[in-house]
Write a protein that holds these residues in place. Structure first.
Motif, PDB file in Angstrom:
ATOM      1  N   ASN A 161      -5.277   5.044   6.673  1.00  0.00           N
ATOM      2  CA  ASN A 161      -5.692   5.155   5.273  1.00  0.00           C
ATOM      3  C   ASN A 161      -6.525   3.955   4.836  1.00  0.00           C
ATOM      4  OD1 ASN A 161      -4.341   7.573   5.154  1.00  0.00           O
ATOM      5  ND2 ASN A 161      -2.522   6.744   4.148  1.00  0.00           N
ATOM      6  N   ARG A 192       2.528   1.077  -0.181  1.00  0.00           N
ATOM      7  CA  ARG A 192       2.342   1.890   1.013  1.00  0.00           C
ATOM      8  C   ARG A 192       1.659   3.194   0.610  1.00  0.00           C
ATOM      9  NH1 ARG A 192       5.940   1.941   6.034  1.00  0.00           N
ATOM     10  NH2 ARG A 192       3.794   2.247   6.735  1.00  0.00           N
ATOM     11  N   SER A 193       1.297   4.004   1.612  1.00  0.00           N
ATOM     12  CA  SER A 193       0.506   5.204   1.351  1.00  0.00           C
ATOM     13  C   SER A 193       0.983   6.350   2.230  1.00  0.00           C
ATOM     14  CB  SER A 193      -0.969   4.921   1.628  1.00  0.00           C
ATOM     15  OG  SER A 193      -1.166   4.550   2.991  1.00  0.00           O
ATOM     16  N   ASP A 204      -0.610   3.804   6.999  1.00  0.00           N
ATOM     17  CA  ASP A 204      -1.412   2.869   6.208  1.00  0.00           C
ATOM     18  C   ASP A 204      -2.662   2.406   6.951  1.00  0.00           C
ATOM     19  OD1 ASP A 204       0.512   3.058   4.228  1.00  0.00           O
ATOM     20  OD2 ASP A 204       1.570   1.259   4.854  1.00  0.00           O
ATOM     21  N   CYS A 255       5.475   3.962  -1.731  1.00  0.00           N
ATOM     22  CA  CYS A 255       4.272   4.776  -1.522  1.00  0.00           C
ATOM     23  C   CYS A 255       3.645   5.087  -2.878  1.00  0.00           C
ATOM     24  CB  CYS A 255       4.613   6.069  -0.790  1.00  0.00           C
ATOM     25  SG  CYS A 255       3.198   7.155  -0.526  1.00  0.00           S
ATOM     26  N   ASN A 266       1.726  -5.495   8.824  1.00  0.00           N
ATOM     27  CA  ASN A 266       0.867  -4.614   8.027  1.00  0.00           C
ATOM     28  C   ASN A 266      -0.084  -3.793   8.890  1.00  0.00           C
ATOM     29  OD1 ASN A 266       0.795  -3.911   5.242  1.00  0.00           O
ATOM     30  ND2 ASN A 266      -1.309  -4.639   5.125  1.00  0.00           N
ATOM     31  N   LEU A 310      -3.013  -2.382  -0.500  1.00  0.00           N
ATOM     32  CA  LEU A 310      -2.548  -1.942   0.821  1.00  0.00           C
ATOM     33  C   LEU A 310      -2.717  -3.059   1.837  1.00  0.00           C
ATOM     34  CD1 LEU A 310      -3.839   1.754   1.034  1.00  0.00           C
ATOM     35  CD2 LEU A 310      -1.460   1.015   1.281  1.00  0.00           C
TER      36      LEU A 310
END
Length: 451
Positions: free
Chosen positions: A116, A142-143, A113, A188, A108, A136
């Motif tokens: 962010n 996800r982003s 990410d 996402c 992670n 997250l």
């Protein structure tokens, strides 16, 4: 497996971090790298690969959590969510993560990410943290990060044109973005978007704002995924996206109107260092592949193994020098960030951001050359590594922007340096008179000396 820590920083690394670093090294080498090719195979080909999420990655994430390897990137002393590592300590870990495609996401700590999550942790309010930061950090979603635009020179972010206009309890967004990394992934769920809400503000650095836009909001169209030298990074992807009257709640504004540059500078500083840290690991892996190739007894051009050709060992030596030198630049920046914060470390961050990708490209290219035709094919990871690292000379600001800034700041010393040299020259002339020396006796005149 025991990870080597440069002696210059060993005393700055806690016992906890040293133990974790050994676990990271073992996890990357024994679990992540072998899984990379399997993941690529399971993604497959065709449009379906944009919807695939191979179980092997989730299994790696489960193992990483069980090993205590999760969210190591948030530096201690700055975020309450931090697992307790410094930028320096995470930097040493990130070098190992950079050796594998899957490793960063498995723990992670993958872009975008990481940046962010830092934005949300540092600037987000409690509601925004609960809705977006928490999932997250748990690795459930996800982003994507949307700043660059195709129609303007986005290396100067004051040029961006995405409109953010207030309409009652909402903001309305219109414009387009590209290189929206992560937008292709079906997991996402949130975009962090930079746009202009006050284009007439006399302070060009207060015209921009950052707002949270849920993926899939009405009016968003993903037109295509951009490729990087032919690689499209499915299912992650780099999207070209348009916004047409996209309405989001006013509560989604981060920190406040006009705070965009402040937020983005806070985001990009650590992000640049994370890239540089991982890139060191990428260069190390390229060197490993080159060593494997030049010692392959089956490869004997002109009757000799590759290692027996003089230029090859020179390549190895230069690569070792360049990697180790670059590592010190990165770790120096990390230490400066730990001690004084990202804002006070702009020079050191820029040095790492410019130098490290150039170094890695050189090392990878030598490995490609050693492999010959295989080096540019899919039979080694080298071609893909080169393509990914090449983008870093553009991402988070092109090299030229950072070099210009560094050069401008360094040149501020010009007047003081000139005054110092003139003072030294005058002192030399005084000493010449005092001791009865002449220019001829000095062997050269002052004009030809270091003055």
């Amino acid at each position: 497996m025991s990870a080597q820590i440069p002696i210059t920083v060993r005393d700055r690394v806690s016992d906890k971090a040293k133990k974790t670093l050994d676990v990271v090294a073992k996890f990357v080498e024994e679990d992540c790298i072998p899984a990379d090719a399997v993941f690529e195979t399971l993604i497959g080909t065709g449009e379906e690969r944009w919807q695939r999420h191979p179980q092997i990655l989730e299994d790696l994430k489960t193992k990483a959590k069980s090993l205590g390897l999760w969210n190591m990137f948030l530096p201690k002393g700055h975020y309450k969510e931090s697992p307790g590592f410094s930028n320096l300590e995470y930097g040493l870990m990130a070098e190992w993560l950079g050796k594998s495609r899957l490793a960063s996401e498995a723990v992670n700590c993958a872009a975008p990410d990481t940046g962010n999550m830092e934005v949300l942790a540092k600037y987000g309010n409690e509601a925004q943290k609960e809705q977006w930061l928490k999932p997250l950090m748990e690795g459930k979603i996800r982003s994507a990060f949307l700043m660059t635009e195709p129609q303007v020179a986005s290396s100067d972010a004051t040029n961006i044109e995405m409109k953010i206009e207030r309409d009652g309890d909402y903001y309305v967004l219109n414009g387009q973005k590209w290189w929206s990394s992560g937008a292709g992934d079906p997991r996402c769920k949130i975009y962090i978007v930079m746009g202009k809400n006050d284009p007439n503000n006399k302070d060009v650095y207060k015209q921009q704002s950052v707002i949270l836009v849920p993926a899939g909001t009405k009016g968003i169209t993903i037109h295509r995924m951009l490729s990087v030298y032919g690689y499209d990074d499915a299912p992650h992807g780099h999207g070209h996206i348009t916004f047409h009257n996209v309405r989001v709640p006013a509560a989604n504004m981060v920190l406040g109107e006009g705070r965009g540059f402040e937020i983005i500078q806070g985001r990009l500083g650590p992000g640049r260092i994370h890239h540089a840290m991982r890139t060191i690991g990428c260069a190390e892996r390229a060197l490993e592949w080159m060593l494997m190739r030049i010692n392959d007894p089956r490869k004997t051009p002109f009757g000799k193994q590759l290692r027996e050709h003089g230029v090859i060992l020179e390549w190895v030596a230069k690569s070792r020098l360049e990697i180790d030198s670059s590592r010190l630049i990165v770790l120096n920046a990390a230490i400066k960030m730990d001690e004084q914060g990202p804002k006070a470390s702009l020079k050191e961050i820029a040095q790492a951001k410019v130098l490290v990708p150039q170094m890695a490209l050189t090392v990878i290219d030598r490995a490609v050359q050693a492999f010959g035709g295989a080096g540019v094919s899919q039979d080694t990871p080298l071609a893909n590594m080169w393509a990914q690292i090449r983008t870093l000379r553009l991402a988070d600001g092109p090299d030229e922007v950072h070099l210009q800034q560094m050069g401008r700041n360094e040149n501020k010393r010009g007047k003081a340096v000139a005054e110092k040299i003139e003072s030294q020259k005058q002192k030399t002339e005084q000493l010449m008179k005092q001791y009865g020396a002449t220019k001829a006796e000095l062997g050269s005149n002052i004009q030809k000396s270091r003055f």
